[in-house]
Every structure is written in C-alpha cells, then in structure tokens.
Design an enzyme around this catalytic site. Structure first.
Site, PDB file in Angstrom:
ATOM      1  N   HIS A   1       0.821  -1.210   0.000  1.00 47.79           N
ATOM      2  CA  HIS A   1       0.000   0.000   0.000  1.00 47.79           C
ATOM      3  C   HIS A   1       0.852   1.255   0.000  1.00 47.79           C
ATOM      4  CE1 HIS A   1      -3.162  -2.911   0.773  1.00 47.79           C
ATOM      5  NE2 HIS A   1      -3.864  -2.061   0.057  1.00 47.79           N
TER       6      HIS A   1
ATOM      7  N   GLU B   1     -11.331 -11.062  -4.450  1.00 43.45           N
ATOM      8  CA  GLU B   1      -9.887 -10.963  -4.196  1.00 43.45           C
ATOM      9  C   GLU B   1      -9.362 -12.147  -3.393  1.00 43.45           C
ATOM     10  OE1 GLU B   1      -9.041  -7.254  -2.220  1.00 43.45           O
ATOM     11  OE2 GLU B   1     -10.752  -7.416  -0.882  1.00 43.45           O
TER      12      GLU B   1
ATOM     13  N   ASP C   1      -4.737  -8.612  -4.244  1.00 40.77           N
ATOM     14  CA  ASP C   1      -4.890  -9.700  -3.283  1.00 40.77           C
ATOM     15  C   ASP C   1      -5.157 -11.031  -3.964  1.00 40.77           C
ATOM     16  OD1 ASP C   1      -4.467  -8.648  -0.677  1.00 40.77           O
ATOM     17  OD2 ASP C   1      -6.253  -7.434  -0.960  1.00 40.77           O
TER      18      ASP C   1
ATOM     19  N   CYS D   1     -10.074  -3.611 -10.161  1.00 42.52           N
ATOM     20  CA  CYS D   1      -9.559  -2.410  -9.502  1.00 42.52           C
ATOM     21  C   CYS D   1      -8.182  -2.638  -8.896  1.00 42.52           C
ATOM     22  CB  CYS D   1     -10.543  -1.898  -8.459  1.00 42.52           C
ATOM     23  SG  CYS D   1     -10.827  -3.056  -7.123  1.00 42.52           S
TER      24      CYS D   1
HETATM   25  C1  PEP Z   1      -6.844  -5.414  -4.472  1.00 42.78           C
HETATM   26  O1  PEP Z   1      -6.611  -6.264  -3.603  1.00 42.78           O
HETATM   27  O2  PEP Z   1      -6.555  -5.577  -5.678  1.00 42.78           O
HETATM   28  C2  PEP Z   1      -7.446  -4.125  -4.104  1.00 42.78           C
HETATM   29  C3  PEP Z   1      -7.849  -3.272  -5.023  1.00 42.78           C
HETATM   30  O3  PEP Z   1      -7.549  -3.846  -2.786  1.00 42.78           O
HETATM   31  P1  PEP Z   1      -6.299  -3.378  -1.880  1.00 42.78           P
HETATM   32  O4  PEP Z   1      -5.131  -3.122  -2.788  1.00 42.78           O
HETATM   33  O5  PEP Z   1      -6.734  -2.141  -1.162  1.00 42.78           O
HETATM   34  O6  PEP Z   1      -6.087  -4.531  -0.970  1.00 42.78           O
HETATM   35 MG    MG Z   2      -7.470  -6.004  -1.664  1.00 45.12          MG
END
Ligand code: PEP
Ligand code: MG
Length: 588
Positions: free
Chosen positions: A196, A438, A462, A509
């Site tokens: 992140h 995910e 994920d 996403c």
């Molecule tokens: C993902 O896991 O692809 C996602 C968009 O959520 P995050 O990156 O916030 O875990």
């Molecule tokens: Mg995620």
C-alpha cells in the site's frame, strides 16, 4: 584540502511510481541525516560552542543511563554497545575538531558537528574490512543522537528543503503524511511493488523505488542524486553525462504525457466500438481534482480506510456522511464506488490489537473486522446510504470469501435502511451493491455471489497474493508474484463468465488494471470496467482506443490454453506492442 568529486554510483531496485526526480538526499531512520545549516556571527561563536558541549553532555548522560538500564535487564554484555558509543564522544580531539570547524566555517554547531562526522564516516566507508565498515552504524547512531540533542523537538531534524528521501522502509501512513512540497521522491531498502506504500506513492505522484537492498550505509546526506522511477535506477553523485541524459529523458516523458493528455476527452472505446468503463481508484477525496482532469468515468474504488484511520479521532457518522457526500457530488453523474473499511493486512488497524497477528494477511482483515464490529460498520453503511441521494453510488465489500459474508452484509444494509426510513432520512434504495473478488474462494463461488450482488470488482492485488501464496509485500518472493499466471487468469475468466450468466458487470480495480502489457488480455477476458490510479488513466485510455475487441477475445481464448505465466505474458505483450508499442517503450 582538495577533495576529489565522488564517483557516480548506481543502485537498482523495483520502480513503483513513475517519474524522474533530481535532488539532494535526506537519509531517514537509522541513518545520519543533515541538519539545517545557517551562518552565525563572530559574537555567536562561544554560544555555539556551549550548545555543542551541552549536546555532548546530554548524550553522554543518556548513553550511561541506557547502559545501566540494559545491564539491569540482561546478563549478557549488550549494554557494552552504549559504552562504545560513549567512547566516541569521550575522545577530546573530536570536540576540538568541531570547535575548530565552528571557528572556521562560522556555521551553526550542529552542522559543523555533522560535517566533521561525515568526513570521518566517509573515510570509514572506504575501509575494505567488512567488520570495520559495519561499525559505521554505531558512529552514525551516536552522531544522530547528538544531533537530536541539539533540538528539543525531534521533528526539527527533518529537512526543510526539497529532497529525495532514503529510508529502510516506509509504512502506508508515512507515505500518506509526506509533505509533497519538500519530498521529490523516495527510495527504500525494503518494500515491494504491490504494498500500500507503493500504491500511495503512485496516488500522490511521488516517484519511488523500493527493494534497493542496502543503500543507507552507502549514501551520504545531501549528496546529489537522480531517481529513475521508470527503470528502478537510483544514481548517487551522477556524472555530468548521466545528468544530461536524465534531463533529456524527463523532457521526453513530459512531452509524451502532453500527447496523451490530448486524448482525454475521447471515450475509452476499442476500434471496433466496444466500450470499457475507465474509472479511478482513490485514497483521498482531494484526488478527485486529478480524477476530473483525467476524465475518469467514475470512481471505481474509494479505499475508505485511509480516510477513516488517518485521523487520530474516530470519524463520526456525520463526518463520514459529509465526506462520502462530497465524493458522490463531485463524481455525479458517474458512479462512485465506496468500498467499506478494509483494515488489517499491511494497512492501518481500526483498534490496537492486543497481540500481533502471526499472519496479518490471513487474519483479522477487511469484512471480517466490519462484521465483528457491527455498530461501527453500520455507522459507515448509514453514511454511505445517506450520501447515495446525492448521485450514483456503489457500495462494495472487501475481502469476501463466500456467500455467508455477502448475505450478512446485505442484512446489515437492510437494517440500516429501515433505521433511516424510521428517522425520515433519504437514501437511494436501488444503490448498487458489489463484492470484491480478491480471495480465490470468491472467484470459485462467483456463480452464487452473482445472484446476490449488482457487480463484481476483482481485486487482483490480493487475488494474485492468495492464489499463488506470494506475500504482496515481501520482496524475497516478488519474482513469484505473476499477474499473468494461468491460475489467476482462469479465476478472472470464471468471474466474468459468472457475472455474464447472472447479467451483472465486472471490473478490475487491482494494480493489474493499469498494466499496459496485459490490457489486451483483460479486455479479451470480458471485463467491463478498468479502475486505475488517476495518473494511469491517460495511458490506459490510449491502449483501449488502440485495441480491437474481437482480436482481444481470440487472444484471451488462446491465453487460457497456455501453461505458464511467461507464455501468457508474451502473447499479450506482443498484441500490446503491435497496437501501442510507443506507450510501452516509453514506460508511460
Ligand atoms: C486489491 O486487492 O486488488 C485491491 C484493489 O484492494 P487493496 O489493494 O486495497 O487490498
Ligand atoms: Mg485487496
């Protein structure tokens, strides 16, 4: 004493946020970083020497206290390290040298101390004996302590000038709180592309490289450097030729960006007329300016955890309603998808955990936390519902592993709707409800989930981690994190197929949505929406405008028969190169 200009050094890491940045280094954490420098008058010299003496004295006291404390709790000789640190300061010639520097340079005491130590450390780093080289850590440590003791306020040691930050690692909250006006870019020894922290660097447009390995000990504060966020090269003391090369490259990238900007009012439709919705992922409401500038067709993912958890105070229901309303109003007439809290994993946590989780990514994360804290969860649900009257809203649940969780979420949404009705508050009863796909189990039961929701959004960051058992933030296994792995693309296909059978739509996403090498494959696998960081929108739009949907479908069919990630990647990359090669070669 004439000194030779230091030689150029190049370090290699993983590029995580594009851009080229030039600047002096600031070394954070364990390292020894430069304090501000200012000129002093002749009359102030004695005062500066007194400040030096006081900082030394305070440091000696702290070190002997530390030694005593450690001796009390350990039977070994761990406390000796502080004695060794104390010995650095006990050498009277050190103090004399710094005093001499104050006399000669007529600069503040902390900077003269820093410059003296830096010369000494430079010498130590050149020693080939690895044991002695490692000792530079001790000297840096005690020097950092002395510097801090010049100031009452620890934050004052952070630089007040523009800089490139070198750190061992940064947390998502470090990245979120960076002062963009001072920070030109950052590099870290640890870290990985899908953490992140990396996602935030991209969101904030800060060029960044992670996973450089040992670099702190090899660099010097204030040294000039170039950060190449395209290739992952970090160049310290660049030569004139290198600097000129990068200045030209930065200008070329800027020109490519301007060319892409010219396409921003075009619909993201393939050459044969197939429309893919192109939306944006955001972490902060203020990113909406960039979303609008780059003409996203909506917000495909608002990661509410950064908004909810960045403040020390708990966000009230009224605050949340106001924030979501702002998002919805600024996104209408397009859809704004608000993802409910996804805490845990490598992100911030909602509450201090009483014990550290052994496997945070398999632990109390995402929807599990929300369902275990229904009162807190319902505050968020009611806030989203209230915001839904101001535009078009999607409510999305993270970290879904199966049907029971979706049903539990929907039951709580129903309860919230009833409560709002009772208090006479408006909401949109038909707002779209979505599930993130995910976790592999969710993709495997997508047929069941599709009956309960209005859309799917595939969280590939994920999904890849859990399918391949590769920790998304562990650099040791980064090479195993393969977006084009046959297992991953089959799960994506299962999801889009299940959605089509149920008449609902599917988006992606995760960061994969912005990987231009794989856009032909994703389009062919039948996704209806791609949601990417606002700065990625122009490149993805150009890719979509250049592709042919029918060919992408054939490509995806073929990809699904291939046995390895390398073959899948190669197939899609070739199609991408044929359709928009300049975009990939530009790395933009
Ligand atoms: C993902 O896991 O692809 C996602 C968009 O959520 P995050 O990156 O916030 O875990
Ligand atoms: Mg995620």
């Amino acid at each position: 004493m004439a000194t030779q200009p230091p030689e150029e050094r190049i370090f290699h890491g993983s590029p995580v946020s594009r851009g080229i940045a030039f600047g002096p280094l600031h070394i954070s954490g364990r390292g020894f970083s430069a304090p501000d420098v200012y000129a002093i008058s002749e009359a102030a010299i004695p005062l500066e020497k007194k400040r030096l003496e006081a900082a030394f004295e305070l440091t000696r006291e702290q070190l002997s206290e530390l030694k005593e404390r450690i001796d009390d709790i350990s039977d070994g000789d761990e406390g000796l390290v502080f004695e060794a640190h104390g010995m650095v300061l006990a050498d009277p010639s050190l103090q004399r040298k710094v005093e001499q520097a104050i006399d000669e340079r007529k600069q503040n005491a902390e900077f003269c101390f820093y410059a003296t130590m830096q010369t000494f450390l430079e010498g130590m780093r050149r020693i080939s004996d690895p044991y002695l080289r490692e000792r530079t850590i001790d000297i840096e440590d005690v020097s950092q302590r002395v510097l801090r003791n010049f100031q009452a306020d620890l934050d004052a040691v952070l630089p007040d000038h523009q800089h490139l930050l070198v750190a061992h690692d940064l947390t998502p909250s470090d990245a979120a709180s960076m002062d963009r006006s001072k920070l030109l870019g950052f590099v870290t020894e640890a870290g990985s592309v899908n953490s992140h922290t990396a996602i935030l660097a991209r969101a904030l447009g800060i060029p960044a490289i992670v996973g450089l390995g040992k670099v702190i000990l090899e660099t010097t504060a204030l040294a000039p450097a170039i950060l190449d966020g395209y290739s992952g090269k970090f160049i310290v003391y660049p030569s004139e030729t290198t600097t000129a090369y990068y200045q030209a490259l930065a200008a070329k990238k800027e020109k490519a960006r301007e060319d892409l900007d010219k396409l921003r009012d075009q619909e993201s439709t393939t050459v044969d007329g197939h429309h893919i919705t192109l939306s944006a992922n955001i972490e902060f409401i203020h990113e909406l300016d960039l979303v609008r500038e780059n003409r996203a067709e909506g917000v495909g993912l608002f990661r509410t955890e950064f908004y909810l958890l960045e403040s020390r105070e708990k966000r009230s229901e009224a605050d949340q309603t106001a924030a979501y309303t702002q998002l919805v109003q600024q996104t209408r007439p397009n859809l704004a998808i608000i993802r409910t809290l996804d805490s845990g994993g490598d992100k911030l946590s909602t509450e201090p955990l009483t014990e550290v989780e052994p496997n945070p990514f398999l632990g109390w994360r995402g929807i599990r936390v929300s369902l275990d804290r229904p009162q807190f969860f319902k505050e968020q649900l009611r806030s989203i519902l209230r915001a839904s009257v101001h535009g078009k809203v999607g409510m999305m649940f993270p970290f879904i592993s199966g049907l029971t969780e979706v049903r539990a979420c929907k039951a709580l949404v129903k309860e919230c709707m009833a409560e709002l009705e009772e208090e006479g508050s408006d909401f949109d009863p038909d707002l779209q409800i979505g599930a993130m796909i995910e976790i592999p189990s969710a993709a495997l039961v997508a047929d069941e989930l599709a009956k309960e929701v209005d859309f799917f959004s595939i969280g590939t960051n994920d999904l890849i981690q859990y399918t391949l058992a590769v920790d998304r933030i562990n650099n040791n296994v980064a090479k195993l994190y393969r977006s084009s792995h046959p297992a991953v693309i089959r799960l994506i296909k299962m999801t889009t197929d299940a959605a089509k059978r149920a008449g609902i739509w599917t988006g992606i996403c995760g960061e994969l949505a912005a990987d231009l090498h794989l856009t032909p494959l994703l389009v062919g696998l039948g996704v209806d929406e791609l949601s990417v960081g606002p700065r990625e929108l122009p490149g993805v739009r150009k890719a979509l405008l250049s592709l042919d949907f029918e060919s992408c479908k054939k490509l995806a069919d073929e990809a699904l028969t291939l046995p390895t990630s390398a073959e899948v990647f190669q197939l899609s990359r070739e199609a991408a190169l044929a359709a928009y090669g300049e975009l990939i070669e530009e790395g933009s």
